[in-house]
Design a protein around this motif. Structure first.
Motif, PDB file in Angstrom:
ATOM      1  N   THR A 246       0.849  -1.202   0.000  1.00 37.84           N
ATOM      2  CA  THR A 246       0.000   0.000   0.000  1.00 37.84           C
ATOM      3  C   THR A 246       0.881   1.248   0.000  1.00 37.84           C
ATOM      4  O   THR A 246       0.601   2.228  -0.709  1.00 37.84           O
ATOM      5  N   ALA A 247       1.974   1.188   0.769  1.00 37.66           N
ATOM      6  CA  ALA A 247       2.883   2.344   0.819  1.00 37.66           C
ATOM      7  C   ALA A 247       3.433   2.643  -0.577  1.00 37.66           C
ATOM      8  O   ALA A 247       3.506   3.807  -0.999  1.00 37.66           O
ATOM      9  N   ALA A 248       3.790   1.586  -1.319  1.00 40.19           N
ATOM     10  CA  ALA A 248       4.334   1.789  -2.669  1.00 40.19           C
ATOM     11  C   ALA A 248       3.261   2.370  -3.587  1.00 40.19           C
ATOM     12  O   ALA A 248       3.529   3.256  -4.403  1.00 40.19           O
ATOM     13  N   PHE A 249       2.031   1.882  -3.424  1.00 36.56           N
ATOM     14  CA  PHE A 249       0.930   2.383  -4.253  1.00 36.56           C
ATOM     15  C   PHE A 249       0.716   3.873  -3.976  1.00 36.56           C
ATOM     16  O   PHE A 249       0.579   4.692  -4.897  1.00 36.56           O
ATOM     17  N   VAL A 250       0.727   4.209  -2.685  1.00 40.24           N
ATOM     18  CA  VAL A 250       0.526   5.607  -2.292  1.00 40.24           C
ATOM     19  C   VAL A 250       1.654   6.483  -2.855  1.00 40.24           C
ATOM     20  O   VAL A 250       1.418   7.545  -3.436  1.00 40.24           O
ATOM     21  N   SER A 251       2.894   6.013  -2.736  1.00 34.46           N
ATOM     22  CA  SER A 251       4.027   6.795  -3.266  1.00 34.46           C
ATOM     23  C   SER A 251       3.840   7.044  -4.748  1.00 34.46           C
ATOM     24  O   SER A 251       4.051   8.151  -5.257  1.00 34.46           O
ATOM     25  N   ARG A 252       3.437   5.992  -5.463  1.00 37.40           N
ATOM     26  CA  ARG A 252       3.246   6.135  -6.922  1.00 37.40           C
ATOM     27  C   ARG A 252       2.211   7.221  -7.216  1.00 37.40           C
ATOM     28  O   ARG A 252       2.427   8.082  -8.063  1.00 37.40           O
ATOM     29  N   CYS A 253       1.082   7.168  -6.461  1.00 40.72           N
ATOM     30  CA  CYS A 253       0.011   8.140  -6.721  1.00 40.72           C
ATOM     31  C   CYS A 253       0.477   9.554  -6.394  1.00 40.72           C
ATOM     32  O   CYS A 253       0.170  10.513  -7.123  1.00 40.72           O
ATOM     33  N   CYS A 254       1.228   9.676  -5.285  1.00 40.02           N
ATOM     34  CA  CYS A 254       1.669  11.016  -4.879  1.00 40.02           C
ATOM     35  C   CYS A 254       2.693  11.563  -5.872  1.00 40.02           C
ATOM     36  O   CYS A 254       2.715  12.761  -6.160  1.00 40.02           O
ATOM     37  N   GLU A 255       3.561  10.675  -6.386  1.00 39.66           N
ATOM     38  CA  GLU A 255       4.595  11.154  -7.301  1.00 39.66           C
ATOM     39  C   GLU A 255       4.044  11.427  -8.693  1.00 39.66           C
ATOM     40  O   GLU A 255       4.382  12.405  -9.334  1.00 39.66           O
ATOM     41  N   LYS A 256       3.169  10.555  -9.134  1.00 40.00           N
ATOM     42  CA  LYS A 256       2.695  10.662 -10.523  1.00 40.00           C
ATOM     43  C   LYS A 256       1.667  11.773 -10.710  1.00 40.00           C
ATOM     44  O   LYS A 256       1.584  12.364 -11.776  1.00 40.00           O
ATOM     45  N   ARG A 257       0.898  12.001  -9.665  1.00 35.28           N
ATOM     46  CA  ARG A 257      -0.161  13.032  -9.704  1.00 35.28           C
ATOM     47  C   ARG A 257      -0.959  12.942 -11.005  1.00 35.28           C
ATOM     48  O   ARG A 257      -1.069  13.912 -11.760  1.00 35.28           O
ATOM     49  N   ASP A 258      -1.487  11.748 -11.282  1.00 34.11           N
ATOM     50  CA  ASP A 258      -2.213  11.586 -12.544  1.00 34.11           C
ATOM     51  C   ASP A 258      -3.718  11.637 -12.337  1.00 34.11           C
ATOM     52  O   ASP A 258      -4.474  10.874 -12.907  1.00 34.11           O
ATOM     53  N   GLY A 259      -4.146  12.510 -11.451  1.00 36.47           N
ATOM     54  CA  GLY A 259      -5.587  12.762 -11.337  1.00 36.47           C
ATOM     55  C   GLY A 259      -6.259  12.041 -10.186  1.00 36.47           C
ATOM     56  O   GLY A 259      -7.412  12.318  -9.877  1.00 36.47           O
ATOM     57  N   ILE A 260      -5.571  11.144  -9.499  1.00 36.07           N
ATOM     58  CA  ILE A 260      -6.229  10.421  -8.408  1.00 36.07           C
ATOM     59  C   ILE A 260      -6.461  11.404  -7.244  1.00 36.07           C
ATOM     60  O   ILE A 260      -5.559  12.144  -6.861  1.00 36.07           O
ATOM     61  N   ARG A 261      -7.712  11.434  -6.753  1.00 39.14           N
ATOM     62  CA  ARG A 261      -8.015  12.427  -5.714  1.00 39.14           C
ATOM     63  C   ARG A 261      -8.216  11.796  -4.349  1.00 39.14           C
ATOM     64  O   ARG A 261      -8.061  12.438  -3.316  1.00 39.14           O
ATOM     65  N   SER A 262      -8.568  10.520  -4.369  1.00 38.41           N
ATOM     66  CA  SER A 262      -8.857   9.917  -3.075  1.00 38.41           C
ATOM     67  C   SER A 262      -8.549   8.417  -3.099  1.00 38.41           C
ATOM     68  O   SER A 262      -8.843   7.718  -4.075  1.00 38.41           O
ATOM     69  N   ILE A 263      -7.929   7.932  -2.008  1.00 39.61           N
ATOM     70  CA  ILE A 263      -7.611   6.505  -1.892  1.00 39.61           C
ATOM     71  C   ILE A 263      -8.255   6.009  -0.611  1.00 39.61           C
ATOM     72  O   ILE A 263      -8.071   6.599   0.465  1.00 39.61           O
ATOM     73  N   ASP A 264      -9.024   4.928  -0.737  1.00 43.80           N
ATOM     74  CA  ASP A 264      -9.643   4.339   0.451  1.00 43.80           C
ATOM     75  C   ASP A 264      -9.094   2.916   0.566  1.00 43.80           C
ATOM     76  O   ASP A 264      -9.474   2.033  -0.206  1.00 43.80           O
ATOM     77  N   ALA A 265      -8.148   2.704   1.495  1.00 46.93           N
ATOM     78  CA  ALA A 265      -7.435   1.415   1.548  1.00 46.93           C
ATOM     79  C   ALA A 265      -8.068   0.469   2.571  1.00 46.93           C
ATOM     80  O   ALA A 265      -8.385   0.881   3.682  1.00 46.93           O
ATOM     81  N   SER A 266      -8.244  -0.793   2.180  1.00 44.13           N
ATOM     82  CA  SER A 266      -8.691  -1.843   3.115  1.00 44.13           C
ATOM     83  C   SER A 266      -7.571  -2.843   3.233  1.00 44.13           C
ATOM     84  O   SER A 266      -7.130  -3.408   2.219  1.00 44.13           O
ATOM     85  N   LEU A 267      -7.113  -3.058   4.461  1.00 45.05           N
ATOM     86  CA  LEU A 267      -5.971  -3.950   4.658  1.00 45.05           C
ATOM     87  C   LEU A 267      -6.390  -5.118   5.525  1.00 45.05           C
ATOM     88  O   LEU A 267      -6.994  -4.913   6.586  1.00 45.05           O
ATOM     89  N   TYR A 268      -6.093  -6.316   5.085  1.00 45.47           N
ATOM     90  CA  TYR A 268      -6.432  -7.516   5.847  1.00 45.47           C
ATOM     91  C   TYR A 268      -5.147  -8.168   6.314  1.00 45.47           C
ATOM     92  O   TYR A 268      -4.238  -8.410   5.508  1.00 45.47           O
ATOM     93  N   GLU A 269      -5.061  -8.437   7.612  1.00 42.59           N
ATOM     94  CA  GLU A 269      -3.852  -9.072   8.142  1.00 42.59           C
ATOM     95  C   GLU A 269      -4.230  -9.883   9.370  1.00 42.59           C
ATOM     96  O   GLU A 269      -4.868  -9.379  10.290  1.00 42.59           O
ATOM     97  N   VAL A 270      -3.794 -11.149   9.373  1.00 39.37           N
ATOM     98  CA  VAL A 270      -4.192 -12.056  10.434  1.00 39.37           C
ATOM     99  C   VAL A 270      -3.196 -12.067  11.604  1.00 39.37           C
ATOM    100  O   VAL A 270      -3.525 -12.486  12.714  1.00 39.37           O
ATOM    101  N   ASP A 271      -1.999 -11.534  11.367  1.00 42.31           N
ATOM    102  CA  ASP A 271      -0.957 -11.601  12.396  1.00 42.31           C
ATOM    103  C   ASP A 271      -1.028 -10.378  13.315  1.00 42.31           C
ATOM    104  O   ASP A 271      -0.623  -9.272  12.929  1.00 42.31           O
ATOM    105  N   GLY A 272      -1.516 -10.603  14.552  1.00 40.80           N
ATOM    106  CA  GLY A 272      -1.663  -9.512  15.505  1.00 40.80           C
ATOM    107  C   GLY A 272      -0.349  -8.804  15.783  1.00 40.80           C
ATOM    108  O   GLY A 272      -0.322  -7.598  16.069  1.00 40.80           O
ATOM    109  N   GLN A 273       0.763  -9.532  15.676  1.00 44.55           N
ATOM    110  CA  GLN A 273       2.059  -8.946  16.043  1.00 44.55           C
ATOM    111  C   GLN A 273       2.572  -7.920  15.037  1.00 44.55           C
ATOM    112  O   GLN A 273       3.534  -7.222  15.299  1.00 44.55           O
ATOM    113  N   ILE A 274       1.965  -7.894  13.856  1.00 42.76           N
ATOM    114  CA  ILE A 274       2.491  -6.972  12.841  1.00 42.76           C
ATOM    115  C   ILE A 274       1.577  -5.744  12.680  1.00 42.76           C
ATOM    116  O   ILE A 274       1.899  -4.802  11.967  1.00 42.76           O
ATOM    117  N   LEU A 275       0.453  -5.754  13.433  1.00 37.84           N
ATOM    118  CA  LEU A 275      -0.556  -4.707  13.203  1.00 37.84           C
ATOM    119  C   LEU A 275      -0.070  -3.310  13.570  1.00 37.84           C
ATOM    120  O   LEU A 275      -0.429  -2.333  12.903  1.00 37.84           O
TER     121      LEU A 275
END
Ligand SMILES: C[S@@+](CC[C@H](N)C(=O)[O-])C[C@H]1O[C@@H](n2cnc3c(N)ncnc32)[C@H](O)[C@@H]1O
Length: 494
Positions: A53-82
């Motif tokens: 997601t971080a890489a996706f966000v960086s791409r959008c911020c750097e490219k500035r190709d019209g994307i105005r809003s990102i709504d991210a859903s993240l699924y992770e089962v490992d409590g230790q990495i949350l």
């Protein structure tokens, strides 16, 4: 963007299939998306510490190709990495704010397979499955057994697959809106192999492949555990019309390395009449030439009257009948360790494997009558130069009436009996040639050689194989000599 360092014990990592994507690879993946909608609902399933997601966000911020809003859903089962994941998301928020992009996120501390299977199958009453415009994934990689909870959950939505990663991709595909995009990094094993056929059918009927990327070096694997697995990255779009052409790219896997891109007709990647739906990945000039040569061949194993089967002796089931050394009442039992250049070295008393099996009324059904058989290893080691390693069982060298071929071998036979000598020797040369090896690598990214793969190859006609065989006065040829012989005969038969 900085991603928090994670320390998880290795056995836990393996259980969770937790092998995190290095940032340069994550950035590369993010660069593969096509034009994005103004508002992107992003899915990151098996998010780990959030690098994708971080890489996706960086791409959008750097490219500035019209994307105005990102709504991210993240699924992770490992409590230790949350905590690390939440920290990465806050950093994404900061980056987006600075770039004038609205960023919202939800971390679901949940099992993606269970939750999405329930929602897609309607088990969770009143809870519609979410819909996404974009997904980026490095799903966990682990075999799932037939009776596991994951398998049952996936089956409830019509997904039949034996690995977590293909289960994840099949669910992600179902959550994408029409024309939604997916970039994923996975092992390459789904591209061939009988177990992944239902997955390939599902994938190719719902996702249009736009690009495949391979790494030239196995060491470029990003999962520390997968030295024997090659990884691929794919970009696909939700839809049912495969393109006429698509891009295959490759790079060495080192940071900053050049990326070579080639456009191929889609029909070269998935052959239109291939019922197995193998995904071929031509990645070098040698591969293209190999394809041309193999396309020029017209015979199949069946038309040659030859069958390839997996060795019938499953040793742990016949433990009582196995003998370390040959003795009265036994016959030779052959394992890959008996391969010795072109022929077999038997018995091999210094080997750890048994050399013989009792020939009894019970074991006879697993044995084959003596004759000329061509053997190939089912699993080659990564040090071996070729994926296909063929050797000959010659009844003149090992005198016996019956033989046992162990399950780690494939053997070529004629209706359960040996092959005609020249045909067998011709097949030996052909299967050990560089052209077949290169062709094989187009569709197989791992070191396993299935009988199905061998059946799927095209072969020279019987006369050509026999002519090759007659010219082979010895099996002890160098690779160059084998290649020259095979090339000469393949040109002559055109
Ligand atoms: C291969 S790692 C990739 C992590 C991250 N996407 C990246 O690329 O760095 C897969 C992640 O999936 C998580 N995972 C495993 N099984 C899961 C499940 N059933 N539901 C959600 N997450 C799961 C693991 O804990 C791990 O963090």
């Amino acid at each position: 963007m900085k991603i928090a360092a994670i320390e998880n014990p290795r056995n836990r990592q393996e259980e969770l299939g937790q092998f995190l994507t290095a940032m340069p690879v994550a950035d590369f993946m993010a660069s593969m998306f096509g034009p994005l909608p103004n508002t992107a609902r992003l899915l990151d399933a098996g998010a780990g510490a959030g690098s994708l997601t971080a890489a996706f966000v960086s791409r959008c911020c750097e490219k500035r190709d019209g994307i105005r809003s990102i709504d991210a859903s993240l699924y992770e089962v490992d409590g230790q990495i949350l905590d690390a994941l939440a920290a990465t998301m806050r950093e994404c928020e900061r980056r987006c704010t600075a770039a004038g992009i609205r960023f919202t996120f939800t971390i679901h501390s949940a099992d993606f397979i269970q939750e999405m299977s329930s929602r897609l199958s309607g088990d969770l009453f009143g809870s519609m499955p979410p819909a996404f415009d974009v997904a980026i994934a490095n799903p966990p990689y682990r075999k799932i057994s037939t009776d596991s909870a994951e398998r049952r959950a996936l089956r409830s939505v019509g997904v039949e697959t034996s690995n977590l990663y293909t289960g994840f991709i099949a669910l992600i595909q179902r959550l994408l809106v029409p024309s939604g995009q997916l970039v994923g990094i996975t092992p390459r094993s789904f591209c061939n192999g009988p177990y992944f056929r239902p997955f390939r059918e599902d994938f190719l009927s719902q996702l249009e492949l736009r690009r495949l990327h391979v790494f030239e070096s196995r060491k470029a694997a990003f999962r520390e555990d997968s030295v024997l697995q090659e990884n691929i990255i794919f970009h696909a779009i939700k839809g049912t019309q495969q393109p006429l052409e698509m891009i295959v790219s490759s790079s060495s896997g080192e940071q900053g390395a050049d990326v070579t891109e080639t456009v191929f007709p889609f029909a070269e990647i998935v052959h239109p009449h291939d019922s197995e739906k193998f995904i071929h990945i031509p990645s070098s000039n040698g591969h293209a030439a190999a394809k041309e040569t193999m396309d020029g061949l017209s015979a199949s194993l069946a038309s040659l009257g030859v069958t390839v089967s997996t060795g019938r002796v499953v040793d742990f089931r016949l433990k009582d009948a196995l003998r370390k050394e040959p003795e009265r009442g036994t016959v030779p039992l052959l394992y890959p360790c008996h391969f010795n250049g072109g022929t077999v070295h038997w018995p091999k008393l210094e080997a750890r494997k048994p050399n013989a099996i009792m020939d009894t009324a019970e074991t006879r059904q697993w044995l084959v009558p003596s004759g000329m058989y061509l053997l190939t290893k089912r699993f080659t080691s990564k040090e071996e130069r070729r994926r296909l390693v063929a050797c000959m069982f010659d009844p003149d060298q090992v005198k016996t009436d019956w033989i046992g071929f162990e399950n780690h071998l494939n053997y070529f036979h004629a209706s359960g009996h040996g092959l005609e000598r020249h045909l067998a020797t011709g097949l030996y040369a052909f299967l050990n040639s560089t052209v077949v090896d290169q062709y094989f690598r187009r569709f197989s990214g791992h070191t396993q050689v299935n009988a199905t793969d061998l059946r799927a190859l095209t072969y020279p006609d019987r006369d050509t194989l026999q002519a090759m065989g007659r010219e082979m006065t010895t099996l002890d040829l160098t690779q160059d000599e084998i290649d020259q012989l095979v090339t000469k005969h393949l040109h002559a038969c055109r």
